[in-house]
Design an enzyme around this catalytic site. Sequence first.
Site, mmCIF file in Angstrom:
data_model
loop_
_atom_site.group_PDB
_atom_site.id
_atom_site.type_symbol
_atom_site.label_atom_id
_atom_site.label_comp_id
_atom_site.label_asym_id
_atom_site.label_seq_id
_atom_site.Cartn_x
_atom_site.Cartn_y
_atom_site.Cartn_z
ATOM 1 N N CYS A 55 -9.790 -0.837 -10.365
ATOM 2 C CA CYS A 55 -9.313 0.430 -9.309
ATOM 3 C C CYS A 55 -8.001 -0.192 -9.029
ATOM 4 O O CYS A 55 -7.191 0.441 -8.379
ATOM 5 C CB CYS A 55 -10.503 1.040 -8.660
ATOM 6 S SG CYS A 55 -11.193 -0.254 -7.149
ATOM 7 N N HIS A 113 0.555 -0.927 0.170
ATOM 8 C CA HIS A 113 0.233 0.206 -0.146
ATOM 9 C C HIS A 113 0.884 1.488 0.229
ATOM 10 O O HIS A 113 0.313 2.201 -0.534
ATOM 11 C CB HIS A 113 -1.350 0.336 0.831
ATOM 12 C CG HIS A 113 -1.830 -0.588 1.292
ATOM 13 N ND1 HIS A 113 -2.633 -2.534 1.284
ATOM 14 C CD2 HIS A 113 -3.491 -0.957 -0.063
ATOM 15 C CE1 HIS A 113 -3.317 -2.792 0.969
ATOM 16 N NE2 HIS A 113 -3.607 -1.864 -0.012
ATOM 17 N N GLU A 120 -12.141 -9.258 -6.024
ATOM 18 C CA GLU A 120 -10.326 -9.193 -5.063
ATOM 19 C C GLU A 120 -10.151 -11.132 -4.967
ATOM 20 O O GLU A 120 -8.637 -10.897 -4.779
ATOM 21 C CB GLU A 120 -10.623 -8.175 -4.368
ATOM 22 C CG GLU A 120 -10.985 -6.939 -4.020
ATOM 23 C CD GLU A 120 -10.521 -6.012 -2.813
ATOM 24 O OE1 GLU A 120 -9.266 -5.613 -3.275
ATOM 25 O OE2 GLU A 120 -11.386 -5.929 -2.413
ATOM 26 N N ASP A 180 -5.446 -7.104 -5.305
ATOM 27 C CA ASP A 180 -5.662 -8.388 -4.293
ATOM 28 C C ASP A 180 -5.976 -9.955 -5.914
ATOM 29 O O ASP A 180 -5.587 -10.838 -4.822
ATOM 30 C CB ASP A 180 -7.067 -7.758 -3.544
ATOM 31 C CG ASP A 180 -6.045 -6.724 -2.253
ATOM 32 O OD1 ASP A 180 -5.386 -7.487 -1.623
ATOM 33 O OD2 ASP A 180 -6.682 -6.136 -1.807
HETATM 34 C C1 PEP Z 1 -6.557 -3.733 -5.079
HETATM 35 O O1 PEP Z 1 -7.223 -4.842 -3.883
HETATM 36 O O2 PEP Z 1 -6.568 -3.809 -6.255
HETATM 37 C C2 PEP Z 1 -7.426 -2.476 -4.481
HETATM 38 C C3 PEP Z 1 -7.894 -1.909 -5.158
HETATM 39 O O3 PEP Z 1 -7.326 -2.300 -3.216
HETATM 40 P P1 PEP Z 1 -6.187 -2.481 -2.426
HETATM 41 O O4 PEP Z 1 -4.886 -2.036 -3.203
HETATM 42 O O5 PEP Z 1 -6.583 -0.839 -1.503
HETATM 43 O O6 PEP Z 1 -5.996 -3.590 -1.737
HETATM 44 MG MG MG Z 2 -7.528 -4.948 -2.549
#
Ligand code: PEP
Ligand code: MG
Length: 767
Positions: A676, A363, A605, A629
């Site tokens: 996303c 992250h 995910e 994910d």
């Molecule tokens: C993902 O898992 O692709 C996502 C957009 O969420 P995060 O990266 O915050 O886990």
């Molecule tokens: Mg995620």
Amino acid sequence: MLTLLQHIVQDVAAAPSFREALDLLVRDVNEALGTEVCSVYIRNAEDSGYLFAANEGLNREAVGKSTMRLGEGLVGLVGGRAEPVNLEDAVAHPQYHYMPEVGEEPFHAFLGVPIIHHRRVLGVLVVQQRERRKFDESEEAFLITLSAQLATVIAHAEATGDVQELTNAEHERVDARFEGLAGSPGVAVGSVVVMHPPANLEAVPDRQCENITVELIIFDRAVNSVRNDIRRISEQFSESLPREELALFDVYLHMLDDDALTGDIRDRIRRGQWAQGALKQVIAEHLRRFQDMEDEYLRERASDVRDLGLRVLAYLQDIRAKKVHFPKDTVLVGEDVTPGMLANIPSDHLAGIVSLGGSGNSHVAILARALDIPAVMGAVDVPLYQIEGQRLVVDGHYGEVYTNPSEKLQTQFASLGEEEREFAEELDELKPLKCITRDGYRTLLWVNIGLTGDISRSLDRGAEGIGLFRTEVPFMTQDRFPTEEEQRVLYRGHMEAFEPRPVTMRTLDVGGDKSLSYFPIAEENPFLGWRGIRVTLDHPEIFLAQVRAMIKANAGLDGLLRIMLPMVSSMGEVDDAMDLVKRAYREVVEEGVEVKEPSIGVMVEVPSAVYQSRELARRVDFLAVGSNDLTQYMLAVDRNNPRVAELYQDTHPAVLRALREVARNAHAEGKGIGICGELAGAPIGAVLLMAMGYQVLSMNATNLPKVKWVLRNIKRSDARRMVARVLKMDTAEEISAYMQNELVAAGLGRVVPSHRDHHSNIAVAGG
Ligand code: PEP
Ligand code: MG
């Protein structure tokens, strides 16, 4: 054996120089194994042979001077095979090579083990003995274990130039290059600030203090605070704890008052060490003394000393934390840089990030991309404790870091950064234009957002909506859960800024690698544990407050509020969460707030959600793939683990097939489909996703103009042809190579960086 090993490793780590570390090592090994000779051979800088780098038992005059050619002698055999060689009579071996200057004739027993770091043989560790005998298994295992630990030390020394210095020859100091993983694109040149996680004695570096008097005062203040804490706790428990337990507090107080501990620390500070370093050194010495004791009770006291040390350290760091100075071009470096650390630095002072742990999917890397800060992750070999305050070059495209950079290299990278800024300015002109392919197909480009600072950056880059608001980010910078009203104000700020564009707010996604200091979750396997929707469904009060705040934030506005659920792995979770969202909406309306009902979506995910995407789409208003994910769970590759980062491939054929499947199912139900994950912001990914029919590509603001440029310069019909081709391919490597070629052929090569050739003649450390 383990204690012996630990002692040797500690000695080596604490040695003031690499030269002395090697000397200590050979001495310690001889002592531990009862051998007569121990030597370390290190692969030389020219990669032509093994330098006789340290020794006890042979002619020490030859140390730093003699070299064995690659493949020569038994050392060459060990290095070439990258396996141990254990011989009863080395002299009788056909590859035995006598080096007169070293003088090793009388030694028959020979055990050599390779020193390997990231698949590369860095050297050979050898023990020898006069008598004919084969070393037993436990001795061999001991040496192998030791050499695995020594490898990291040598890799560091290689990069910092310490290995070259062993030869005593005059060497021009080269820029040392460390390989890590690309975390966030771009290059930066800046000054290092090392940040440490709170209260970890081992992580404290040795450092000269600037002002001895101030350092002594800081130390005394910390000790006093700990003393007060202990008295207070002791009083608090005086009724409820038995007398023997209470006596422990007296032991602590006694230790603090006892000059043996604090006096030693003060002495070291007076000699110039900073308080944290002095504390670490003295605690380590006391620990060793306690651990060596026969008496079990006294041995147990070691943990008290440690605990006490940590308490003092916590205060020292607290006092110092307020005094950290961040230069204008700060390159933040840490063992494991966390999103929380970023929040502490004024954003216009942060030039680059280097994290020894994590990967491009962590992250913190995602945040770095959002902030447009070049970042290198998983740079495991960067010598954390030797670079504070130094200049550093960060290459976020290739995931490389240069310590000790020459003026020339710094200038090279500075002008590269300038070129990148110019391309970004060119792209600025695209801001008012829509994202439409050359054959007229429209895609929506939205942004992923987390920090409030992202808002203006996103609007500046032409974002048409928010596709993912990572609401946990503002939760992370607090020391308690934010109240409903605090959240409403924050969300309102986003809704108003984006009005009338749609805003997608994800409900709290903690767990995995995202923790809240005030809501700790300790698990063996956090990514498969209590995460995302699982946490919030178990805490409906947190979920409801958040959703109510989101709904209220949209009162009186035209923009569409979309609420999105993370980490959904089964239908029941969606049903329960939707009930709660509906309840929250009813409650808000009952309070008299006039507001539209939000639309609700699910993040895809985990693999189960891919297979049930049709059913999910039927239940909700939209689906959004979280490809970060999804890749991690489909390929069973921890997104944060640098060791397996090469296996983490979001263009893996299996992932691409899953993505197409989800898009088809959403289309079949007539529901919105977006994505996303980071794939959406990568030029190759964006082309494929647009062709698959993803209507919304949500990405960090930094990538948005680049993606728009690529999509506006391509035809959807060509992109669909590419999708058809890649879905027939077997590997991600094949897919990436094919797509890169296609982009270059379409005249879009500018989005593929190519500066590495300029400086390929630099020493590499690790790999
Ligand atoms: C993902 O898992 O692709 C996502 C957009 O969420 P995060 O990266 O915050 O886990
Ligand atoms: Mg995620």
